[in-house]
Design a protein around this motif. Sequence first.
Motif, PDB file in Angstrom:
ATOM      1  N   THR A 410       0.849  -1.188   0.000  1.00 57.81           N
ATOM      2  CA  THR A 410       0.000   0.000   0.000  1.00 57.81           C
ATOM      3  C   THR A 410       0.883   1.235   0.000  1.00 57.81           C
ATOM      4  OG1 THR A 410      -1.697  -1.193   1.228  1.00 57.81           O
ATOM      5  CG2 THR A 410      -1.838   1.206   1.214  1.00 57.81           C
ATOM      6  N   ARG A 890     -10.396   2.198   1.264  1.00 63.01           N
ATOM      7  CA  ARG A 890     -10.370   3.141   0.144  1.00 63.01           C
ATOM      8  C   ARG A 890     -10.069   2.392  -1.152  1.00 63.01           C
ATOM      9  NH1 ARG A 890      -4.582   5.840   1.814  1.00 63.01           N
ATOM     10  NH2 ARG A 890      -3.269   4.144   1.048  1.00 63.01           N
ATOM     11  N   SER A 893      -4.948   1.693  -5.096  1.00 65.36           N
ATOM     12  CA  SER A 893      -4.178   2.459  -6.068  1.00 65.36           C
ATOM     13  C   SER A 893      -2.950   1.672  -6.447  1.00 65.36           C
ATOM     14  CB  SER A 893      -3.787   3.816  -5.474  1.00 65.36           C
ATOM     15  OG  SER A 893      -3.057   3.631  -4.286  1.00 65.36           O
ATOM     16  N   ALA A 894      -2.060   2.319  -7.225  1.00 64.49           N
ATOM     17  CA  ALA A 894      -0.820   1.672  -7.620  1.00 64.49           C
ATOM     18  C   ALA A 894       0.027   1.411  -6.390  1.00 64.49           C
ATOM     19  CB  ALA A 894      -0.059   2.548  -8.610  1.00 64.49           C
ATOM     20  N   ILE A 897       3.249   5.493  -5.421  1.00 66.52           N
ATOM     21  CA  ILE A 897       2.716   6.708  -6.011  1.00 66.52           C
ATOM     22  C   ILE A 897       3.821   7.620  -6.515  1.00 66.52           C
ATOM     23  CG2 ILE A 897       0.719   6.635  -4.511  1.00 66.52           C
ATOM     24  CD1 ILE A 897       1.982   8.837  -2.868  1.00 66.52           C
ATOM     25  N   SER A 900       4.320   8.843 -10.591  1.00 65.17           N
ATOM     26  CA  SER A 900       3.589   9.866 -11.339  1.00 65.17           C
ATOM     27  C   SER A 900       4.147  11.243 -10.999  1.00 65.17           C
ATOM     28  CB  SER A 900       2.098   9.777 -11.002  1.00 65.17           C
ATOM     29  OG  SER A 900       1.413  10.820 -11.633  1.00 65.17           O
TER      30      SER A 900
END
Length: 915
Positions: A410, A890, A893-894, A897, A900
């Motif tokens: 995570t 939640r 996501s990738a 982070i 990006s």
Amino acid sequence: METIKLNTLVCLFCLLGAVIGQGAYDWMTYDAFDEINDRMDAITPENCRAKPVAELMLNPDSVAQKPVSNKLLSQLIYPNRTCLLHLHNMALNRAYFYSYMNQALNETKTEFHMQPGLMYYYMSAEADVAANPGCINGSAIMWDNHYTYANWYTNLEFNHTLPLFGARAWRFDDYNEPTNWLREPTNYTINIEDYGAGQGSNYSNSDYKLNEWYNMWMPDADSSLDSLRKHTYDVAVHFSNQTGEFINKEGYEGRAFFGPSSPGQREIEHLPVKYTAPYYDCGRSNKWIISATSPVLDYVPRYIFNWTDLSRQRFVGAIVMDTDFLKIDLNPCPAGQGNPPPNMFQNIARCDPTTQCEPHHGWGFKRGGYNCACRPGYRYPAFQNGPYEGVDIERATNTEHERGFQCLETGWKQTLPNLDGERPVDTGVIPGLGRKKRAINSRKHVESDLVKSRKKRTMLKSRTKRKTPVSLKETFIEAMNVVIKPEIEVKERARRHIVSKRALPKPEEKITKEAPKVKRSFVPRYERDTSKHRVKRDFFDAEAFERFQRIDNHRLQVKADNCHLMTKDDLFLPGDVAYGADEQLQNQARTALRMAHFISNFMENIDFYEEYGTLRGDRPLNYEQLFGEVMANVMADYKIHGSGIFFDTDKFVNLDGTTRQYFGPYAYKASGTRTKVVDFAGFDGEPYINDDWFVNIKERWQSNVYGLKKWTTKALVRSDLKGTALNRFEHYPMFYRAPALDDGQWSKPYFDCGGHTGINDWVITYSVPFFGMNSLRTHIEFKGVATVDVLLAELDIHQCPMPFHVPNAFKSTARCHYESTRCVHLPGKKFNKGSYKCECRQGYEYPFNDRAWYYDGQTMESEYNKMIAAEKGESNPDEVRHRFHTLKCRPASAPRIAGSSILLLVIAAVIHMMH
């Protein structure tokens, strides 16, 4: 020549397949499971007699987490150990019973004949096995040398003993029986024989090999350990010889007897129940079994009348309860709080380092009985829905293993909101991405800002033109889920799931184009009606929760000091409150079923007037025996608060041949550690045959016994007093019909208010019928009901969503956020709210870095109560703070982070604006 070429080609293909197969699984290593499996495969019925003791026994730690008597009330018994616990309790049950019977009826020659006879021992052991399929595979009572005072032989002088006597019953595999036409095992055939007779019957000899259960207790020669290994139990009895009247009108009569030890919490050596190492039952069942054993006590020597000072309480026998080793769940997970050592199979699970192991229930001695769930700080890939199953990991090829069964890290981990003003503990938040700590006083302003921007964000989601742009700061805060939702949405989510529909016109109205449009109110996504799309959605049912509250409040209001002021209806709870009793309290129900099997077998096959040469037929059941049976049920199982045997009108016959109108021995836990036993026939007023639990069973079985299972008993008895050989019993085989577990029923919860049981608490009762031959011995008839009472507080409630047809009063009352989490029941928390956990659904991840991967149900309930108190103004918002609406998962996501650059620029800009 062609045949030789073909055989050569086949051999080459087999060799190539073996090499490829070995290479496909070369990542697997030889472990403890393979070692035990190889040792078990090396023993067969043909070679077991020639094997040494070391090869016929496995390591003691091959069975872990054995229940310990003095820690049953202080530790959680997991579902994969309920069978071992029942094995423990049944061994203790029989030890209490035979110890009580030996000491209560050893004074006169008349009492000598009231003690259990040969068929009593046989049928009692058979009932232990018949009533517990899948858990108890064998049952025995093994006596020491010359401590068996047999009352079933006419040529054995009074006050003389048999050399050895051991009545053992075990479940026989009857697939090859002549009467079994389908050639499928039925589990309805029981073999019983005397282990003290025949060739090689001296089980007290060390050469017997498989007598660990004997050496644990006997011979009992060291009197200095009597105070540690033996305990005095106090029992109060109240006899009745006619309806509505007791023999002793002054009250209960106190009795004391010696039984197995009752150790303190820290005692680890002198326990009342011990377990043998797994061993091969050579020549009998020919299976790998493990036994729980408990001692039987008696005053020895017996019947010395005026010289009782010469008697000493001794271990005279051992109760041995067997279970199939292959049916015991092994725990392959690493050592921990739920998997304490010693455990030979610790850490043989093949979970990835990013996952953690969770064992399965009911898997037995097989690989793959576990799953691998993501560790805290990790989430499942998009293609994986829930934990990785161990059975899939165990059969993975090299390619599948290289790809792995991993979880993704995570990327953004949050610390829990700090509501007490103290500095939060850093547990590994990614540097530079930690949330900035806000002052407590500024929380109110953040909430008010979000309330003001509520309309603007709604317009943005509905693709309408915006008049005022939403600030980047507010968008970032909402996306990261770090603030509490506004009060308007709090109230929306607190209500029952609201189905958003258009207002429909009345039947008499005509639909026209001018019909006014009804404005649709906002409904959270997880609360919308999805029936049109046929998608199952879990939801929180507010009406069910309100009913839950009313039931629980009423349960707490009814007490012993005010129950007599209540109406009869107020002393009952709805039947669906006891949901789960048939599964959670199955072992307690089987204790009553065991009594029903024993009494049915005894009353259908025993005839007092039969004599078999020197072998005397058993006498009818007497009040002392049945008093001892119900007493042992209560003393051996801490969950059983009461147990009874209730005969129907004029169905119980005394030893003198007279008939009793009513006879209902009942035992219950009194104050402290004392057990009381009373005959319900002695009470004035309405008889027990009018109670609901008796009436319901009688109405079903009084006139129709269709559906009873037929059991077959194959009994072998000794040919003479010395046990020279084993012969078939005169009636071989014997048959009897008895109920199954489903033939009994649990009552709805009721409050026992000042009743004859003395419980004064909410209880549920399991009732099961027993049968016998009619007076002419022409057919089977209903004889009475056997019961066990369990406190309602022992029952676990299930709050997770269930289908509409499931009769559960507490379903769909869990406080999970069902859009992002799913509810999983947690056993062992008794009758309390919050016995569940909320795990992330597929596509979601756990956001906090608090060494957890789910939200505990008790936390959900506590935070919700804080939120309601704050909304109602019952508490100061500055003092009572809640985080109920942050307890959800939640969108995943990738894993990182940092990849990006645009997102990094946005984060940097937001951090700059926040400063």
